[in-house]
Motif scaffolding. Structure first.
Motif, PDB file in Angstrom:
ATOM      1  N   GLU A  27       0.864  -1.170   0.000  1.00 26.87           N
ATOM      2  CA  GLU A  27       0.000   0.000   0.000  1.00 26.87           C
ATOM      3  C   GLU A  27       0.904   1.223   0.000  1.00 26.87           C
ATOM      4  N   SER A  28       0.542   2.224  -0.799  1.00 25.68           N
ATOM      5  CA  SER A  28       1.366   3.420  -0.902  1.00 25.68           C
ATOM      6  C   SER A  28       0.479   4.659  -0.831  1.00 25.68           C
ATOM      7  N   GLU A  29       0.982   5.694  -0.164  1.00 21.54           N
ATOM      8  CA  GLU A  29       0.239   6.948  -0.058  1.00 21.54           C
ATOM      9  C   GLU A  29       0.622   7.842  -1.233  1.00 21.54           C
ATOM     10  N   ILE A  51      -3.691   5.233 -15.892  1.00 20.59           N
ATOM     11  CA  ILE A  51      -4.072   5.734 -14.574  1.00 20.59           C
ATOM     12  C   ILE A  51      -3.911   4.600 -13.576  1.00 20.59           C
ATOM     13  N   ILE A  52      -3.761   4.947 -12.320  1.00 17.27           N
ATOM     14  CA  ILE A  52      -3.586   3.930 -11.288  1.00 17.27           C
ATOM     15  C   ILE A  52      -4.936   3.283 -10.990  1.00 17.27           C
ATOM     16  N   PRO A  53      -5.002   1.962 -10.949  1.00 15.57           N
ATOM     17  CA  PRO A  53      -6.285   1.294 -10.688  1.00 15.57           C
ATOM     18  C   PRO A  53      -6.810   1.617  -9.299  1.00 15.57           C
ATOM     19  N   SER A  54      -8.122   1.610  -9.187  1.00 12.30           N
ATOM     20  CA  SER A  54      -8.757   1.953  -7.913  1.00 12.30           C
ATOM     21  C   SER A  54      -8.921   0.751  -6.999  1.00 12.30           C
ATOM     22  N   SER A  55      -8.652  -0.451  -7.519  1.00 15.70           N
ATOM     23  CA  SER A  55      -8.800  -1.653  -6.703  1.00 15.70           C
ATOM     24  C   SER A  55      -7.801  -2.704  -7.156  1.00 15.70           C
ATOM     25  N   LEU A  56      -7.605  -3.706  -6.327  1.00 14.08           N
ATOM     26  CA  LEU A  56      -6.701  -4.796  -6.657  1.00 14.08           C
ATOM     27  C   LEU A  56      -7.342  -5.732  -7.680  1.00 14.08           C
ATOM     28  N   GLN A  57      -6.509  -6.537  -8.334  1.00 11.77           N
ATOM     29  CA  GLN A  57      -6.995  -7.463  -9.352  1.00 11.77           C
ATOM     30  C   GLN A  57      -7.421  -8.805  -8.760  1.00 11.77           C
ATOM     31  N   PHE A  58      -7.582  -8.837  -7.451  1.00 11.72           N
ATOM     32  CA  PHE A  58      -8.081 -10.023  -6.762  1.00 11.72           C
ATOM     33  C   PHE A  58      -8.942  -9.565  -5.602  1.00 11.72           C
ATOM     34  N   LYS A  93      -4.186  12.959  -1.421  1.00 14.16           N
ATOM     35  CA  LYS A  93      -3.380  11.776  -1.149  1.00 14.16           C
ATOM     36  C   LYS A  93      -4.211  10.719  -0.422  1.00 14.16           C
ATOM     37  N   THR A  94      -3.986   9.477  -0.798  1.00 15.67           N
ATOM     38  CA  THR A  94      -4.688   8.375  -0.144  1.00 15.67           C
ATOM     39  C   THR A  94      -3.825   7.126  -0.211  1.00 15.67           C
ATOM     40  N   TRP A  95      -4.087   6.191   0.689  1.00 18.97           N
ATOM     41  CA  TRP A  95      -3.353   4.924   0.687  1.00 18.97           C
ATOM     42  C   TRP A  95      -4.039   3.969  -0.284  1.00 18.97           C
ATOM     43  N   LEU A  96      -3.295   3.537  -1.296  1.00 16.38           N
ATOM     44  CA  LEU A  96      -3.831   2.634  -2.305  1.00 16.38           C
ATOM     45  C   LEU A  96      -3.108   1.297  -2.255  1.00 16.38           C
ATOM     46  N   ALA A  97      -3.869   0.224  -2.409  1.00 16.17           N
ATOM     47  CA  ALA A  97      -3.289  -1.117  -2.474  1.00 16.17           C
ATOM     48  C   ALA A  97      -2.845  -1.394  -3.906  1.00 16.17           C
ATOM     49  N   LEU A  98      -1.611  -1.906  -4.059  1.00 16.72           N
ATOM     50  CA  LEU A  98      -1.044  -2.170  -5.379  1.00 16.72           C
ATOM     51  C   LEU A  98      -0.360  -3.531  -5.389  1.00 16.72           C
ATOM     52  N   ASP A  99      -0.446  -4.220  -6.524  1.00 16.99           N
ATOM     53  CA  ASP A  99       0.179  -5.539  -6.651  1.00 16.99           C
ATOM     54  C   ASP A  99       0.602  -5.751  -8.098  1.00 16.99           C
ATOM     55  N   THR A 100       1.782  -6.339  -8.287  1.00 16.73           N
ATOM     56  CA  THR A 100       2.267  -6.618  -9.643  1.00 16.73           C
ATOM     57  C   THR A 100       2.464  -8.104  -9.911  1.00 16.73           C
ATOM     58  N   SER A 101       2.350  -8.950  -8.902  1.00 15.32           N
ATOM     59  CA  SER A 101       2.678 -10.364  -9.088  1.00 15.32           C
ATOM     60  C   SER A 101       1.570 -11.153  -9.770  1.00 15.32           C
ATOM     61  N   ILE A 102       0.311 -10.784  -9.533  1.00 15.32           N
ATOM     62  CA  ILE A 102      -0.809 -11.436 -10.217  1.00 15.32           C
ATOM     63  C   ILE A 102      -1.185 -10.569 -11.410  1.00 15.32           C
ATOM     64  N   LYS A 103      -0.986 -11.103 -12.608  1.00 15.28           N
ATOM     65  CA  LYS A 103      -1.147 -10.312 -13.824  1.00 15.28           C
ATOM     66  C   LYS A 103      -2.627 -10.186 -14.193  1.00 15.28           C
ATOM     67  N   PRO A 104      -3.150  -8.951 -14.252  1.00 16.69           N
ATOM     68  CA  PRO A 104      -4.582  -8.762 -14.533  1.00 16.69           C
ATOM     69  C   PRO A 104      -5.027  -9.374 -15.854  1.00 16.69           C
ATOM     70  N   ALA A 105      -4.200  -9.223 -16.900  1.00 21.01           N
ATOM     71  CA  ALA A 105      -4.576  -9.750 -18.217  1.00 21.01           C
ATOM     72  C   ALA A 105      -4.196 -11.213 -18.388  1.00 21.01           C
ATOM     73  N   GLY A 106      -3.492 -11.768 -17.404  1.00 27.39           N
ATOM     74  CA  GLY A 106      -3.113 -13.173 -17.474  1.00 27.39           C
ATOM     75  C   GLY A 106      -1.831 -13.395 -18.257  1.00 27.39           C
ATOM     76  N   VAL A 107      -1.579 -14.648 -18.587  1.00 29.75           N
ATOM     77  CA  VAL A 107      -0.375 -15.023 -19.322  1.00 29.75           C
ATOM     78  C   VAL A 107      -0.755 -15.934 -20.481  1.00 29.75           C
ATOM     79  N   ALA A 108       0.114 -15.984 -21.483  1.00 33.56           N
ATOM     80  CA  ALA A 108      -0.074 -16.872 -22.631  1.00 33.56           C
ATOM     81  C   ALA A 108       0.971 -17.979 -22.555  1.00 33.56           C
ATOM     82  N   TRP A 109       0.520 -19.226 -22.647  1.00 34.51           N
ATOM     83  CA  TRP A 109       1.415 -20.377 -22.571  1.00 34.51           C
ATOM     84  C   TRP A 109       1.691 -20.914 -23.969  1.00 34.51           C
ATOM     85  N   ASN A 110       2.913 -21.382 -24.182  1.00 35.12           N
ATOM     86  CA  ASN A 110       3.248 -21.985 -25.466  1.00 35.12           C
ATOM     87  C   ASN A 110       2.808 -23.444 -25.490  1.00 35.12           C
TER      88      ASN A 110
END
Length: 227
Positions: A92-94, A190-197, A110-127
């Motif tokens: 979370e970052s202010e 823009i920064i998302p307003s909510s987490l992707q989970f 300013k506000t505290w927003l929850a952020l995450d990069t490990s779970i990909k919102p658009a998903g992944v493509a497998w070969n």
């Protein structure tokens, strides 16, 4: 855990590693940031789990989480696994958000927003890895140990696989035998307003990642301005 620098160098890492990198980047830009640990549920459901893990069978996903050492709980609906809840780390970052949702930096809203990069919102493509028959993997170990080698076992296997493919599948290489994934880009202006989970429960907030994520003595409650 790898830490921020090693995660950046390798361009990969688990949720804690990527949270460490994101926190380092935000703090270096002057934004107070904290770590959050909690239980999350994948959104919108089991299909997201299948995409991120590359596993279609929910029972095999159970084995995947067990082997990865990730605390989890299946969500069962109608006798079937419909989703999973797992323990997860994010930040979370202010940041200034109210006026431009982070697109333009100002000192207002300013506000505290929850952020995450490990779970990909658009998903992944497998070969689709090449499925070959005839390569004697079961004898490669004995072949390697039969004489003194100047290469590592992996280099030896790559060489033998390359020789086999040059005859049976011209143009193919060892890399074509491996299952790989590519992150589907999701460029946000823009920064998302909510987490992707879905956040089920928050179990701790931290000023820094503890040596062990489940170490309760390192949990701190946070107040505005604390990093």
């Amino acid at each position: 855990m790898k830490g921020a620098e090693e995660t950046l160098r390798q361009k990969s890492g688990n949720d804690a590693d990527q949270a460490a990198l994101l926190a380092a980047l935000l703090r270096s830009s002057g934004f107070p940031t904290r770590y959050v640990r909690g239980t999350i549920e994948f959104f919108p459901g089991i299909d997201k789990v299948k995409n991120l893990t590359g596993i279609d069978d929910p029972q095999k996903v159970v084995v995947f989480f067990q082997r990865a050492g990730i605390p989890f709980k299946p969500v069962v609906v109608g006798g079937q696994i419909a989703n999973f809840q797992i323990e997860h780390i994010w930040v979370e970052s202010e940041i200034p958000y109210s006026n431009y949702r982070g697109a333009v930096i100002d000192d207002f809203g300013k506000t505290w927003l929850a952020l995450d990069t490990s779970i990909k919102p658009a998903g992944v493509a497998w070969n689709n890895p090449l499925d070959i028959v005839g390569l004697p993997f079961n004898t490669l170990r004995d072949d390697y140990l039969r004489s003194v080698q100047t290469t590592t076992p992996l280099e030896f296997i790559k060489s033998k696989a390359g020789e086999f493919l040059s005859n049976s599948n011209p143009g193919k290489t060892y890399q074509d035998l491996l299952s790989t994934k590519t992150v589907i880009p999701d460029v946000l202006k823009i920064i998302p307003s909510s987490l992707q989970f879905q956040s089920v429960a928050i179990t701790g907030e931290y000023t820094a990642l503890p040596p062990r994520i489940d170490a309760p003595d390192n949990v701190h409650r946070h107040y505005p301005g604390r990093r």
